[in-house]
Design a protein around this motif. Sequence first.
Motif, PDB file in Angstrom:
ATOM      1  N   ASP A 199       6.266 -12.651  -4.253  1.00 16.41           N
ATOM      2  CA  ASP A 199       7.555 -12.127  -3.790  1.00 16.41           C
ATOM      3  C   ASP A 199       7.308 -10.649  -3.501  1.00 16.41           C
ATOM      4  N   LEU A 200       6.602 -10.401  -2.414  1.00 13.34           N
ATOM      5  CA  LEU A 200       6.124  -9.056  -2.125  1.00 13.34           C
ATOM      6  C   LEU A 200       7.242  -8.107  -1.729  1.00 13.34           C
ATOM      7  N   SER A 201       8.226  -8.613  -1.009  1.00 12.03           N
ATOM      8  CA  SER A 201       9.366  -7.764  -0.645  1.00 12.03           C
ATOM      9  C   SER A 201      10.140  -7.343  -1.884  1.00 12.03           C
ATOM     10  N   GLY A 202      10.284  -8.265  -2.831  1.00 12.08           N
ATOM     11  CA  GLY A 202      10.976  -7.938  -4.071  1.00 12.08           C
ATOM     12  C   GLY A 202      10.225  -6.894  -4.877  1.00 12.08           C
ATOM     13  N   ALA A 203       8.904  -7.043  -4.946  1.00 13.05           N
ATOM     14  CA  ALA A 203       8.084  -6.062  -5.667  1.00 13.05           C
ATOM     15  C   ALA A 203       8.167  -4.703  -4.995  1.00 13.05           C
ATOM     16  N   GLU A 204       8.085  -4.691  -3.682  1.00 12.19           N
ATOM     17  CA  GLU A 204       8.155  -3.433  -2.935  1.00 12.19           C
ATOM     18  C   GLU A 204       9.490  -2.745  -3.164  1.00 12.19           C
ATOM     19  N   GLU A 205      10.557  -3.507  -3.143  1.00 12.10           N
ATOM     20  CA  GLU A 205      11.898  -2.943  -3.347  1.00 12.10           C
ATOM     21  C   GLU A 205      12.002  -2.266  -4.717  1.00 12.10           C
ATOM     22  N   ILE A 206      11.526  -2.929  -5.738  1.00  8.74           N
ATOM     23  CA  ILE A 206      11.580  -2.361  -7.094  1.00  8.74           C
ATOM     24  C   ILE A 206      10.757  -1.084  -7.172  1.00  8.74           C
ATOM     25  N   LEU A 207       9.529  -1.129  -6.675  1.00 13.78           N
ATOM     26  CA  LEU A 207       8.628   0.014  -6.783  1.00 13.78           C
ATOM     27  C   LEU A 207       9.129   1.214  -5.986  1.00 13.78           C
ATOM     28  N   LEU A 208       9.631   0.969  -4.775  1.00 17.28           N
ATOM     29  CA  LEU A 208      10.150   2.087  -3.977  1.00 17.28           C
ATOM     30  C   LEU A 208      11.394   2.696  -4.616  1.00 17.28           C
ATOM     31  N   SER A 209      12.213   1.856  -5.237  1.00 17.85           N
ATOM     32  CA  SER A 209      13.385   2.361  -5.940  1.00 17.85           C
ATOM     33  C   SER A 209      12.951   3.224  -7.127  1.00 17.85           C
ATOM     34  N   MET A 210      11.938   2.769  -7.838  1.00 16.51           N
ATOM     35  CA  MET A 210      11.423   3.552  -8.967  1.00 16.51           C
ATOM     36  C   MET A 210      10.841   4.875  -8.495  1.00 16.51           C
ATOM     37  N   LEU A 211      10.204   4.862  -7.338  1.00 16.64           N
ATOM     38  CA  LEU A 211       9.607   6.077  -6.799  1.00 16.64           C
ATOM     39  C   LEU A 211      10.680   7.098  -6.434  1.00 16.64           C
ATOM     40  N   GLU A 212      11.842   6.619  -5.991  1.00 16.05           N
ATOM     41  CA  GLU A 212      12.951   7.535  -5.701  1.00 16.05           C
ATOM     42  C   GLU A 212      13.394   8.263  -6.963  1.00 16.05           C
ATOM     43  N   ASP A 213      13.340   7.565  -8.087  1.00 13.61           N
ATOM     44  CA  ASP A 213      13.751   8.166  -9.361  1.00 13.61           C
ATOM     45  C   ASP A 213      12.695   9.113  -9.917  1.00 13.61           C
ATOM     46  N   ASP A 214      11.432   8.824  -9.652  1.00 13.37           N
ATOM     47  CA  ASP A 214      10.335   9.648 -10.179  1.00 13.37           C
ATOM     48  C   ASP A 214       9.172   9.584  -9.202  1.00 13.37           C
ATOM     49  N   ALA A 215       9.110  10.554  -8.311  1.00 14.96           N
ATOM     50  CA  ALA A 215       8.108  10.566  -7.238  1.00 14.96           C
ATOM     51  C   ALA A 215       6.695  10.809  -7.741  1.00 14.96           C
ATOM     52  N   GLU A 216       6.545  11.155  -9.018  1.00 18.12           N
ATOM     53  CA  GLU A 216       5.218  11.432  -9.563  1.00 18.12           C
ATOM     54  C   GLU A 216       4.824  10.446 -10.656  1.00 18.12           C
ATOM     55  N   CYS A 217       5.414   9.277 -10.653  1.00 19.13           N
ATOM     56  CA  CYS A 217       5.101   8.268 -11.659  1.00 19.13           C
ATOM     57  C   CYS A 217       3.808   7.555 -11.253  1.00 19.13           C
ATOM     58  N   ILE A 218       2.749   7.880 -11.946  1.00 19.05           N
ATOM     59  CA  ILE A 218       1.420   7.366 -11.584  1.00 19.05           C
ATOM     60  C   ILE A 218       1.359   5.840 -11.595  1.00 19.05           C
ATOM     61  N   PRO A 219       1.913   5.148 -12.588  1.00 19.12           N
ATOM     62  CA  PRO A 219       1.862   3.687 -12.525  1.00 19.12           C
ATOM     63  C   PRO A 219       2.572   3.102 -11.295  1.00 19.12           C
ATOM     64  N   VAL A 220       3.657   3.715 -10.881  1.00 15.70           N
ATOM     65  CA  VAL A 220       4.365   3.244  -9.689  1.00 15.70           C
ATOM     66  C   VAL A 220       3.514   3.504  -8.449  1.00 15.70           C
ATOM     67  N   LEU A 221       2.963   4.698  -8.333  1.00 15.27           N
ATOM     68  CA  LEU A 221       2.113   5.027  -7.183  1.00 15.27           C
ATOM     69  C   LEU A 221       0.905   4.094  -7.116  1.00 15.27           C
ATOM     70  N   SER A 222       0.305   3.813  -8.259  1.00 12.55           N
ATOM     71  CA  SER A 222      -0.854   2.923  -8.303  1.00 12.55           C
ATOM     72  C   SER A 222      -0.489   1.504  -7.892  1.00 12.55           C
ATOM     73  N   ASN A 223       0.654   1.043  -8.382  1.00  7.11           N
ATOM     74  CA  ASN A 223       1.099  -0.298  -8.008  1.00  7.11           C
ATOM     75  C   ASN A 223       1.429  -0.392  -6.529  1.00  7.11           C
ATOM     76  N   LEU A 224       1.994   0.664  -5.965  1.00  7.24           N
ATOM     77  CA  LEU A 224       2.257   0.664  -4.521  1.00  7.24           C
ATOM     78  C   LEU A 224       0.945   0.654  -3.740  1.00  7.24           C
ATOM     79  N   GLY A 225      -0.041   1.407  -4.197  1.00  8.64           N
ATOM     80  CA  GLY A 225      -1.343   1.371  -3.547  1.00  8.64           C
ATOM     81  C   GLY A 225      -1.924  -0.031  -3.569  1.00  8.64           C
ATOM     82  N   ASN A 226      -1.810  -0.689  -4.713  1.00  3.30           N
ATOM     83  CA  ASN A 226      -2.296  -2.060  -4.838  1.00  3.30           C
ATOM     84  C   ASN A 226      -1.519  -3.013  -3.935  1.00  3.30           C
TER      85      ASN A 226
END
Length: 101
Positions: free
Chosen positions: A31-58
């Motif tokens: 469910d890649l769209s669902g994962a992307e939606e969650i991660l991008l939303s998290m990035l809006e809250d914390d643009a420097e969250c390394i686990p979120v950035l890493s997961n988006l890279g993956n």
Amino acid sequence: MADRGWANIYNLSDVQIHNLDEAEGKMEMHDLSGAEEILLSMLEDDAECIPVLSNLGNLYGKYFSEFEKAVEYYSKVLELEPDNAWARDERRRYQRYASYE
């Protein structure tokens, strides 16, 4: 939350941990769209969250084959954490596939 078998070195909140778990579960279920939606939303809250950035890279590298985006996210990780060997290796891998002009 319950005691975890890993160290919370990024001081993630329980909500962040839950959301990361949910996004990773969605990636596993493709469910890649669902994962992307969650991660991008998290990035809006914390643009420097390394686990979120890493997961988006993956997500962008492994699942979407959007190698340039994967490289961008791993580069952001390395700006924040220059000694992150995993991000450096992943960025290098996707740079091989990216078509920079």
